[in-house]
Design an enzyme around this catalytic site. Sequence first.
Site, PDB file in Angstrom:
ATOM      1  N   CYS A 116      -0.445   4.078   2.140  1.00 54.90           N
ATOM      2  CA  CYS A 116      -0.232   3.897   3.587  1.00 54.90           C
ATOM      3  C   CYS A 116       1.235   4.120   3.965  1.00 54.90           C
ATOM      4  CB  CYS A 116      -0.612   2.489   4.034  1.00 54.90           C
ATOM      5  SG  CYS A 116      -2.111   1.839   3.323  1.00 54.90           S
ATOM      6  N   ASP A 117       2.146   3.569   3.173  1.00 50.21           N
ATOM      7  CA  ASP A 117       3.547   3.486   3.610  1.00 50.21           C
ATOM      8  C   ASP A 117       4.543   4.279   2.771  1.00 50.21           C
ATOM      9  OD1 ASP A 117       2.663   1.672   5.545  1.00 50.21           O
ATOM     10  OD2 ASP A 117       2.794   0.005   4.138  1.00 50.21           O
ATOM     11  N   CYS A 173       0.837  -1.196   0.000  1.00 51.47           N
ATOM     12  CA  CYS A 173       0.000   0.000   0.000  1.00 51.47           C
ATOM     13  C   CYS A 173       0.878   1.255   0.000  1.00 51.47           C
ATOM     14  CB  CYS A 173      -0.924  -0.010   1.219  1.00 51.47           C
ATOM     15  SG  CYS A 173      -1.899   1.485   1.358  1.00 51.47           S
TER      16      CYS A 173
END
Length: 504
Positions: A180-181, A177
Site C-alpha cells: 500500500c505505502d 503494508c
Amino acid sequence: MKKYMISVLFLSLFFTGCGEKKDAPVTKQTIDVAALLKQDPSIEPVVVIGGGIAGLTAANYLLQANVPCLVLGGPKPGGALAQSDSVRNWPGIFDAPGVAITDSLKDQAERNGAQIEAKSLISIDTKQQPFVLTVQDESGRQETIKTLSCIIAMGTTPNYLGIPGEQEYWGYGVSNCAVCDGALFKNEIVAVVGGGDSAMVEASYLASIAKHVFVLVRGDGPRASDKRKVKQVKALPNVTFMYNTVVSAIRGDGKVITHLELADTKSETAKQNLDIDGLFLAIGSTPNTKIFTDQIKCDATGYLSLVKGQETSIEGIFAAGDICDPFVKQAVTASSMGCQAALQAKEYLDKIGYSAAAAGLSQAIVERSLVDVEKLRSEKMPASAQALVLTIDSLEAAKTLIKECRNRLLVVDIYDKYCIPCQKMAPIFASCAQDYVSKVTFAKLNVSDKSIDVGQFTRLVGSSEEITQVPTFLFIRKGKVVLRKSESMTKEALAALIESTKAK
Ligand code: NDP
C-alpha cells in the site's frame, strides 16, 4: 516530507478473550425449517463472514452445491493475501500477486452466483435459531440478517508495537503494508520490524523501491518458514539484518518520522539510533474474535476452537482460515478449511431440512418459493424499471418484438424462476433498461414458461446453439443474435456489452 498513507490503524481491535467452555457443539433445539422459511423468506441458508481466501472458497463450494450464499466481504474484500505482492506457494502458480489470486476466486464466486456485499459483522446472536447477525455497510448503516448457519472466515488483524511515536506517526512514516505505502519511499531508507514470513515479503518488496532496508529481528535470526525467501532477501545488496534488536521509540520532527530508538534484547541496553524515513511493522497478527466473546469457544490465544472438523462450539456455525488457525496460516490451508466448512454447512442444512425444502420435496415449500421468487424479482426493482422489461411469453409476441426492434438493439434475458443468479441479475437488467430507455429494448424469457419453446425462439433469431445455462443474454440486431453471454455480470459490464454491439 509528509507521507499520506492509505492503511488504517486498528488499535481498538486488540483481543479481549472469548469462550464458552464446552467441548461438543451446542445442539440447537429441533427446528421446523419449512415453517421458518414460510414465515420469513428472507432467512439466508448460510452467510459467509469474510471475503478472503477461506470465505471465497467456502462460497464457491456452497454455490456448486446449489446453496445460495451471501458473503459479507467487509470494506476490503481479499483478506490478508491481497496484501502480498508475490505469492509463490499457491498451487499451480509459480509466482503471482496475492490480489490476482483473491480476485480470481471472487470472480469465480460471483459467476457462481455469490452475493458479495461490502458489509462488516458488528454482532451475532447465536442463542436463537435462525442466528441473527447485525451488519454495517460502508456508510455506517446497520441491518440485521437472519441465517440458518454461518461460516466465520474473518481472519486476523495485524499487531502493533505499542511504543511511543507509533500512533503519532502512523501514516506519516509508519505503516504495516509495503504494497500500500512502499511507493512513497523511493530511494529512501526504511526499516521492517519482524522476522517472520510477512517481514521477508515486506523487506523483499521494499528493497526494489527504497535505497536501503533494515530488517529488525528481536531474536537471534529470522523464523520465517520460507527459507528460500530468507536466503533471497539476505542476498539483496541493499538489505541489512539486525538481530537481537527491538524498537523502543519512534521519533520524528512532529511531521514525519526521522529515526528509531533501538534496544538490544540480550544486553537490554540502548543501541545507537537508526535514521530512517519509513517503518513497516510485520510482527504477526491477532484473530478477529472479539465479537464472539462469551458465545463461541476460543483457545487460550483467542483463536476460534474447532470442535468437529470446521464446526465451532455452536452447531451450525463453522470457522475457516486464519481466525481458527494459530500455527499454519497459509493461503492453501485457509482455502482447504473454506472447502471443508462449506461441505459441513451443506451437511448441516441437509440435517435440519433446509435442502429438502429448497429442492422442492415439500409441496408447500415449492408453492411458497414459486410465489416468492417472482415476488423477489419484482420487489428488488422499482415498478417503473420493471415495466421497461418486456415479457416474451409466446412465439407470436417474440416475432412482433423482433419486428419492432428492426432498427434498435434488443437484449433478451433468458432466465429460470428457480435460478438464484437470475434473480440477482433481474434488478441489474431492469436498471440498465432504465438507463437505455428509448435506445435499447429489454425483454425477458422464462425457460420454464410452457407457452414458448426457448429453442424455437433462438432459432427465430438465427442461433442454432442451444441454451444450456441461465442467465443467458442474447443481444439481437436486425433479427439476428450478434452477441451471447451466459453469466451473471455487473451493471457496468452489461452496459459495456451493449456499447460493444454498436459496431456490429
Ligand atoms: P509471525 O507471527 O510468523 O512472525 C512475527 C514476527 O514478528 C516474529 O519474528 C516475531 O518475533 C516478531 N515480533 C512479534 N512481536 C514483536 C515485537 N513487539 N517486536 C519485535 N518483533 C516482534 O507473523 P507473520 O505475519 O510473519 O506470519 C503469520 C503467518 O502467515 C505465518 O504462519 C506465516 O508462515 C504465514 N505467512 C505466509 C506467507 C507466504 O508467502 N507463504 C507470507 C506471510 C505470512 P519472535 O520470532 O521473536 O516471536
